[in-house]
Motif scaffolding. Structure first.
Motif, PDB file in Angstrom:
ATOM      1  N   THR A 270      96.343  25.172  71.366  1.00  0.00           N
ATOM      2  CA  THR A 270      94.969  24.781  71.032  1.00  0.00           C
ATOM      3  C   THR A 270      94.919  23.972  69.744  1.00  0.00           C
ATOM      4  OG1 THR A 270      94.612  26.879  69.875  1.00  0.00           O
ATOM      5  CG2 THR A 270      93.963  26.782  72.193  1.00  0.00           C
TER       6      THR A 270
ATOM      7  N   PRO B 171      94.067  21.446  67.258  1.00  0.00           N
ATOM      8  CA  PRO B 171      93.085  20.369  67.187  1.00  0.00           C
ATOM      9  C   PRO B 171      93.766  19.040  66.894  1.00  0.00           C
ATOM     10  CG  PRO B 171      92.418  22.262  65.851  1.00  0.00           C
ATOM     11  CD  PRO B 171      93.844  22.479  66.258  1.00  0.00           C
TER      12      PRO B 171
ATOM     13  N   LYS C 204      93.678  28.903  61.393  1.00  0.00           N
ATOM     14  CA  LYS C 204      92.227  28.814  61.246  1.00  0.00           C
ATOM     15  C   LYS C 204      91.882  29.010  59.782  1.00  0.00           C
ATOM     16  CE  LYS C 204      91.537  33.713  62.394  1.00  0.00           C
ATOM     17  NZ  LYS C 204      90.944  34.664  63.365  1.00  0.00           N
TER      18      LYS C 204
ATOM     19  N   ARG D   5      96.029  32.312  63.522  1.00  0.00           N
ATOM     20  CA  ARG D   5      94.839  32.450  64.361  1.00  0.00           C
ATOM     21  C   ARG D   5      94.577  33.896  64.778  1.00  0.00           C
ATOM     22  NH1 ARG D   5      91.906  28.238  65.411  1.00  0.00           N
ATOM     23  NH2 ARG D   5      90.321  28.343  67.027  1.00  0.00           N
TER      24      ARG D   5
ATOM     25  N   ASP E 289      84.101  18.999  67.043  1.00  0.00           N
ATOM     26  CA  ASP E 289      84.812  20.025  67.804  1.00  0.00           C
ATOM     27  C   ASP E 289      86.055  20.480  67.057  1.00  0.00           C
ATOM     28  OD1 ASP E 289      82.963  19.964  69.850  1.00  0.00           O
ATOM     29  OD2 ASP E 289      84.127  18.595  71.111  1.00  0.00           O
TER      30      ASP E 289
ATOM     31  N   ARG F  10      86.916  24.378  65.835  1.00  0.00           N
ATOM     32  CA  ARG F  10      88.122  25.084  66.245  1.00  0.00           C
ATOM     33  C   ARG F  10      88.889  25.580  65.024  1.00  0.00           C
ATOM     34  NH1 ARG F  10      90.780  21.146  70.682  1.00  0.00           N
ATOM     35  NH2 ARG F  10      92.291  22.842  70.908  1.00  0.00           N
TER      36      ARG F  10
ATOM     37  N   ALA G  65      87.197  28.562  64.077  1.00  0.00           N
ATOM     38  CA  ALA G  65      87.227  29.567  65.142  1.00  0.00           C
ATOM     39  C   ALA G  65      85.824  30.127  65.395  1.00  0.00           C
ATOM     40  CB  ALA G  65      88.205  30.695  64.821  1.00  0.00           C
TER      41      ALA G  65
END
Length: 259
Positions: free
Chosen positions: A3, A5, A109, A226, A248, A252, A255
């Protein structure tokens, strides 16, 4: 599933910067904020301090990871994510994210985005790591970035670090008779305002006393893996207007889902 980014681009950290960070536990990325940006951030910080008054930094009271959120030797602000678009750069700058990803891996994150200023005659902290146990080099859990809003000097409460201690397999409280004392191997971060320093938060570090008559100001964007809980629960605090403003990628990194 990966995931990562798109904003996190590991190649933006140079090979010599990666090597220095790996060996010493910190690296300076040089001056990222220009004078106009610094003025805008400082003005917003001052307005928040005046508005929040004695409640400044209160969001940290909800954190199970901080024993004394109201630090007597420093001015604090917390949850800057929700306190102005001016703070977005502090957790979305691609070069900074590349450095943090080098320490934590791609699944990271933001844990918290806080302001700390060592006040005159105060600010000294014991040497500490930001994790409760030692970990293997490929299992680092936390990484911090210090954004210098003032010049950092040996006189004004700049951060001290003990290079290489992130690889020692020892926590400072296990090794040091007096973690408040000067360590023979410590270095003081000295750099001009606008500089950003990334440091592996397993590296022993702490603030020093401010011997000047003005606060020494900085912002800390603190990251974790994360799967770890955040220092400030971003989903709990995210405001609808903040969420709508963010890309977006930024969502992310925080989180967060739509509030």
């Amino acid at each position: 599933m990966n995931t990562l980014p798109p904003i996190i681009q590991p190649f933006l950290l140079r090979d010599n910067e990666k090597a220095f960070l790996d060996k010493h536990g910190y690296v300076s990325l040089g001056k990222i904020l220009d004078e106009a940006q610094l003025k805008t951030v400082r003005d917003r910080i001052q307005a928040l301090l005046e508005t929040e008054g004695k409640n400044a930094g209160a969001e940290l009271l909800d954190s199970p990871h901080i024993r004394h959120p109201k630090e007597e030797g420093a001015d604090r602000l917390a949850d800057l994510v929700n306190k102005g678009e001016v703070f977005d750069i502090f957790y979305t700058h691609p070069r900074v994210l590349a450095g943090v990803a080098h320490v934590l891996g791609q699944q990271l994150k933001l844990s918290s985005l806080n302001y700390r200023a060592a006040i005159p005659s105060r600010g000294h902290q014991k040497l500490h790591a930001d994790w409760h146990k030692t970990v293997a080099p490929d299992k680092y859990q936390v990484c911090n970035t210090i954004w210098l809003l003032d010049d950092f000097t040996k006189d004004n409460g700049a951060t001290r670090l003990v290079p290489g201690t992130h690889r020692s397999g020892i926590l400072p409280q296990e090794e040091l008779a007096d973690p408040w004392a000067t360590h023979p191997d410590e270095i003081i971060i000295e750099a001009p305002a606008g500089t950003v320093v990334i440091f592996n938060s397993h590296t022993w570090h702490g603030g020093t006393n401010n011997h000047t008559d003005t606060p020494r100001r900085s912002i800390h964007s603190y990251f974790c893996r994360r799967e770890q809980p955040q220092q400030v629960n971003q989903q709990r605090y995210i405001r609808p207007e903040t969420y709508q403003r963010l890309s977006d990628d930024a969502r992310r990194i925080l989180a967060v889902n739509q509030p």
